[in-house]
Design a protein around this motif. Structure first.
Motif, mmCIF file in Angstrom:
data_model
loop_
_atom_site.group_PDB
_atom_site.id
_atom_site.type_symbol
_atom_site.label_atom_id
_atom_site.label_comp_id
_atom_site.label_asym_id
_atom_site.label_seq_id
_atom_site.Cartn_x
_atom_site.Cartn_y
_atom_site.Cartn_z
ATOM 1 N N ASP A 128 0.857 -1.178 0.000
ATOM 2 C CA ASP A 128 0.000 0.000 0.000
ATOM 3 C C ASP A 128 0.896 1.232 0.000
ATOM 4 N N ALA A 129 0.842 2.000 -1.069
ATOM 5 C CA ALA A 129 1.675 3.194 -1.154
ATOM 6 C C ALA A 129 1.325 4.167 -0.027
ATOM 7 N N ARG A 130 2.259 5.003 0.294
ATOM 8 C CA ARG A 130 2.045 6.033 1.307
ATOM 9 C C ARG A 130 0.705 6.744 1.068
ATOM 10 N N GLN A 143 -3.548 0.459 4.087
ATOM 11 C CA GLN A 143 -3.128 0.326 5.480
ATOM 12 C C GLN A 143 -1.836 1.071 5.790
ATOM 13 N N SER A 144 -1.323 1.840 4.836
ATOM 14 C CA SER A 144 -0.104 2.614 5.063
ATOM 15 C C SER A 144 -0.438 4.003 5.605
ATOM 16 N N ASP A 145 0.526 4.573 6.321
ATOM 17 C CA ASP A 145 0.339 5.899 6.905
ATOM 18 C C ASP A 145 0.412 6.992 5.840
ATOM 19 N N LEU A 146 -0.126 8.142 6.169
ATOM 20 C CA LEU A 146 0.019 9.325 5.331
ATOM 21 C C LEU A 146 1.420 9.908 5.502
ATOM 22 N N GLY A 147 1.931 9.867 6.724
ATOM 23 C CA GLY A 147 3.246 10.446 6.993
ATOM 24 C C GLY A 147 3.177 11.949 7.138
ATOM 25 N N ALA A 178 -6.119 11.422 3.655
ATOM 26 C CA ALA A 178 -5.004 10.850 2.902
ATOM 27 C C ALA A 178 -5.260 10.913 1.397
ATOM 28 N N LEU A 179 -6.505 10.638 0.977
ATOM 29 C CA LEU A 179 -6.821 10.663 -0.451
ATOM 30 C C LEU A 179 -6.752 12.085 -1.000
ATOM 31 N N ILE A 180 -7.167 13.059 -0.214
ATOM 32 C CA ILE A 180 -7.039 14.466 -0.629
ATOM 33 C C ILE A 180 -5.576 14.814 -0.850
ATOM 34 N N ALA A 181 -4.709 14.402 0.070
ATOM 35 C CA ALA A 181 -3.277 14.675 -0.067
ATOM 36 C C ALA A 181 -2.710 14.023 -1.318
ATOM 37 N N GLN A 182 -3.147 12.800 -1.603
ATOM 38 C CA GLN A 182 -2.664 12.083 -2.781
ATOM 39 C C GLN A 182 -3.117 12.758 -4.073
#
Length: 204
Positions: free
Chosen positions: A56-58, A62-66, A185-189
């Protein structure tokens, strides 16, 4: 569950199947809103001939946003670090959509770590329609949330035949997207994707 932690402290979820670093390894990279589950149906066939790695990419699954701003360069750095952690010197990359962007960028920046590539759903240029599509998804996320964005994405992601043949499954597809993604997270991506260079303009 297997995780590795990047140099900036971001936890990344990954899965492996029969990896032997002395033999052929295939890394499977999926599109935005997808997770490692996307490739599940391919495992029985592919694992007969290759060791498999998918993660799962950042900011996805299940991966963190960081804490670092998402970027194509950061996705490449995560992939490189994961390969190093698992002792994979060179791999074959199979990417679809966003995963294809990451695969191409990886091959350009670290050509000695990539043997062969299969790139799906990737054009040479970023067109105005695709930019407007991503911007519309962002607006829907801000205004109405994940479910509304997932419904709006269906006709952009799937073709006429798929939509016709899976009419009774569309609700389940939308629910899966909602379950597997986090709004922040999806907004950031998606914001990061808008700043990516066109594939045809990436430096070699």
């Amino acid at each position: 569950m297997p995780y590795f932690t990047t140099k900036d402290g971001c936890k990344i979820f990954y899965r492996t199947h029969g990896i032997d670093t002395s033999d052929r390894v295939v890394i499977l990279l999926y599109g935005t809103t997808q997770t490692t589950l996307y490739w599940g149906a391919t495992v029985p066939a592919f694992s007969k001939r290759f060791g498999l790695l998918f993660y799962d990419a950042r900011a996805q699954g299940q991966s963190d946003l960081g804490d670092k701003p998402i970027s194509l360069k950061l996705h490449v750095a995560d992939l490189k670090f994961l390969m190093e952690q698992l002792g994979i010197d060179k791999a074959n990359l199979v990417g679809i959509s966003h995963g294809a962007r990451v695969a191409l960028a990886m091959a350009i920046e670290y050509p000695n770590m990539v043997d062969r590539m299969v790139l799906c759903s990737l054009g040479a240029q970023t067109n105005h329609r695709s930019q407007a599509t991503v911007r519309s998804w962002l607006q829907l996320l801000h205004l109405s949330g994940l479910e509304a964005m997932a419904w709006a994405a269906l006709p952009a992601v799937f073709g006429e035949n798929f939509l016709k043949q899976h009419q009774n499954s569309l609700d389940m597809i939308v629910k899966a997207v909602v379950m597997r993604n986090r709004e922040k997270a999806l907004i950031a991506q998606l914001e990061a994707i808008l700043a990516y260079p066109p594939p045809g303009n990436m430096q070699t």
